[in-house]
Design an enzyme around this catalytic site. Structure first.
Site, PDB file in Angstrom:
ATOM      1  N   GLU A 277     -11.295  20.441 -15.869  1.00 34.45           N
ATOM      2  CA  GLU A 277     -11.162  18.988 -15.890  1.00 34.45           C
ATOM      3  C   GLU A 277     -10.924  18.447 -17.289  1.00 34.45           C
ATOM      4  O   GLU A 277     -10.294  17.404 -17.460  1.00 34.45           O
ATOM      5  CB  GLU A 277     -12.411  18.329 -15.292  1.00 34.45           C
ATOM      6  CG  GLU A 277     -12.421  18.310 -13.786  1.00 34.45           C
ATOM      7  CD  GLU A 277     -13.423  17.322 -13.209  1.00 34.45           C
ATOM      8  OE1 GLU A 277     -13.359  17.080 -11.996  1.00 34.45           O
ATOM      9  OE2 GLU A 277     -14.269  16.797 -13.959  1.00 34.45           O
ATOM     10  N   LYS A 412      -7.669  11.737  -3.751  1.00 32.74           N
ATOM     11  CA  LYS A 412      -8.545  10.756  -3.109  1.00 32.74           C
ATOM     12  C   LYS A 412      -7.727   9.630  -2.476  1.00 32.74           C
ATOM     13  O   LYS A 412      -8.000   9.211  -1.337  1.00 32.74           O
ATOM     14  CB  LYS A 412      -9.530  10.178  -4.121  1.00 32.74           C
ATOM     15  CG  LYS A 412     -10.580  11.156  -4.622  1.00 32.74           C
ATOM     16  CD  LYS A 412     -11.530  10.453  -5.575  1.00 32.74           C
ATOM     17  CE  LYS A 412     -12.573  11.395  -6.124  1.00 32.74           C
ATOM     18  NZ  LYS A 412     -13.495  10.715  -7.070  1.00 32.74           N
TER      19      LYS A 412
END
EC number: 5.3.1.9
Length: 423
Positions: A277, A412
């Site tokens: 990340e 998402k």
């Protein structure tokens, strides 16, 4: 002795590595001075330089209550809200021990059968819940918490005592619910991103409930932070960051973390998120993946040895891993193992590591070895800081912001669209 970094199987692969030392030192100094993208997100370092002993004591008191009253502590969170805690517990819990409550996780995936069977399993047990979410609206943990909250409220008269929320200090759906219901609250600090949060209440509460000495864990990281403050480019975290950057510039694409003990597999999973990340932006960064040796030498070991030469490798091992069972000589020797008589599992594992590191280097895979002197809370704390500082410096070298994760939002938005979530 602090952790060490062996670079003997990396240096022969590097092109003019000493020329990079000045850039590494500059990147390191900028991290220390807060000259980074989103400097407000350096809270993971600031909290180590100014320890909050009252918070550590509060966490220890709550954990003691959980250990005294609960059969199960259900931790609900995803990403950094569970990986760090799971990693530390896996490293420091005694295998096959039933000391203290069972620590279970939920809301870290969307597996339907797992969550259905989880609540069946909890029936009849004394359960505490620690829900960990800054917003309270992240789909996976929020969904699991709906079921966990209903379960606790149906089964226990003191549900408000048994549910503990680790969330934002001032706002958010979970914060507001916790205030309304009277849940005990711990704060996810604003200046600490999820993947850097293991040494905040996000990780410390479940880790303490498992019986780990969280004060030693935290102060191990404190010692690491203080040492790196005055360090030069020869510090192991800076050498690791600089080497990774240099190898990436030379065309290497993937870093394999190879752990030599199953207790370290969770550390590898936490490292995988931390570096993935933090660095994986703008088409940059090494792709991080964790393997457990010698297990995975019998699965992808062939590829590591002779596949595409785009891999680098970092071994994580324990110097004082313990000897374990000793091999005894047998009269029949049908398995041909009498040559190992008198040797222990620990000795055999050590030779397997040394042989693998050498073979992979000869096969064209640069590899470091990070060695912990002992597997204890203090040294795991030092290791956590080692990787957090290294990734901050390497992000600076890459020219990316190591403290955000904009790409995580893409899936998402598509998922919410498919599920019919209102705009």
């Amino acid at each position: 002795m602090p952790l060490t970094l062996d670079r003997s199987h990396v240096l022969p692969f590097l092109d003019d590595r000493p020329a990079l030392d000045d850039r590494v030192a500059q990147a390191h100094r900028r991290v220390l001075d807060g000259e980074t993208e989103m400097p407000e997100m350096l809270g993971w370092r600031r909290m180590l330089l100014d320890p909050d002993d009252a918070l550590l004591e509060s966490v220890a008191e709550t954990a003691a209550e959980i250990r005294d009253r609960a059969d199960v502590l259900l931790c609900i969170g995803i990403g950094g809200s569970y990986l760090g805690a799971e990693a530390v517990m896996q490293a420091l819990d005694t295998p096959f021990s039933d000391d203290g409550p069972e620590i279970l996780f939920a809301g870290h995936h969307l597996g339907p059968e797992y969550h259905e069977r989880l609540f069946q399993y909890l029936d009849g047990k004394s359960v505490y819940v620690n829900v960990i979410s800054k917003s309270g609206t992240t789909l996976e943990p929020a969904l699991a918490f709906r079921f966990a909250r209903r379960f606790v409220e149906r089964h226990f008269d003191d549900a408000d005592r048994r549910i503990i929320a680790t969330t934002d200090a001032d706002r958010g759906a979970l914060h507001d619910l916790a205030v309304d219901k009277g849940y005990r609250r711990y704060v996810v600090p604003n200046g600490v991103g999820g993947r850097f949060s293991v040494l905040t209440p996000v990780g410390l509460l479940p880790i303490a409930a498992s019986g780990v000495d969280t004060r030693s864990l935290f102060y191990g990281a404190v010692a690491g932070a203080r040492e790196v403050t005055d360090a030069d480019a020869g510090h192991p975290a800076l050498q690791y960051a600089g080497d990774r950057y240099a190898l990436g510039e030379q065309g290497y694409k993937t870093e394999v973390m190879a752990v030599m003990d199953p207790a370290l597999r969770g550390i590898g999973a936490w490292w995988q998120q931390l570096f993935g990340e933090s660095e994986g932006k703008d088409g940059k960064g090494l792709f991080p993946v964790v393997l457990q040796y010698t297990t995975d030498l019998h699965s992808v070991g062939q590829y590591v040895q002779q596949g595409q030469r785009t891999l680098v490798e970092s071994f994580l091992r324990i110097d004082d891993a313990g000897e374990g069972l000793e091999v005894a000589e047998q009269d029949d020797n049908g398995d041909g193992l009498n040559y190992l008589a008198g040797k222990t599992y620990g000795e055999i594992n050590e030779k397997a590591y040394a042989a693998t590191a050498e073979a992979h280097a000869e096969g064209g895979v640069p590899n470091w070895t990070v060695t912990l002197p002992r597997l204890d809370a203090e040294n795991v704390g030092r290791l956590i800081h080692f990787y957090e500082h290294a990734v901050s410096v390497s992000g600076k070298l890459l020219g990316v912001n190591p403290f955000n994760q904009p790409g995580v939002e893409n899936y998402k938005q598509k998922m919410f669209s498919l599920l019919g979530k209102p705009s």
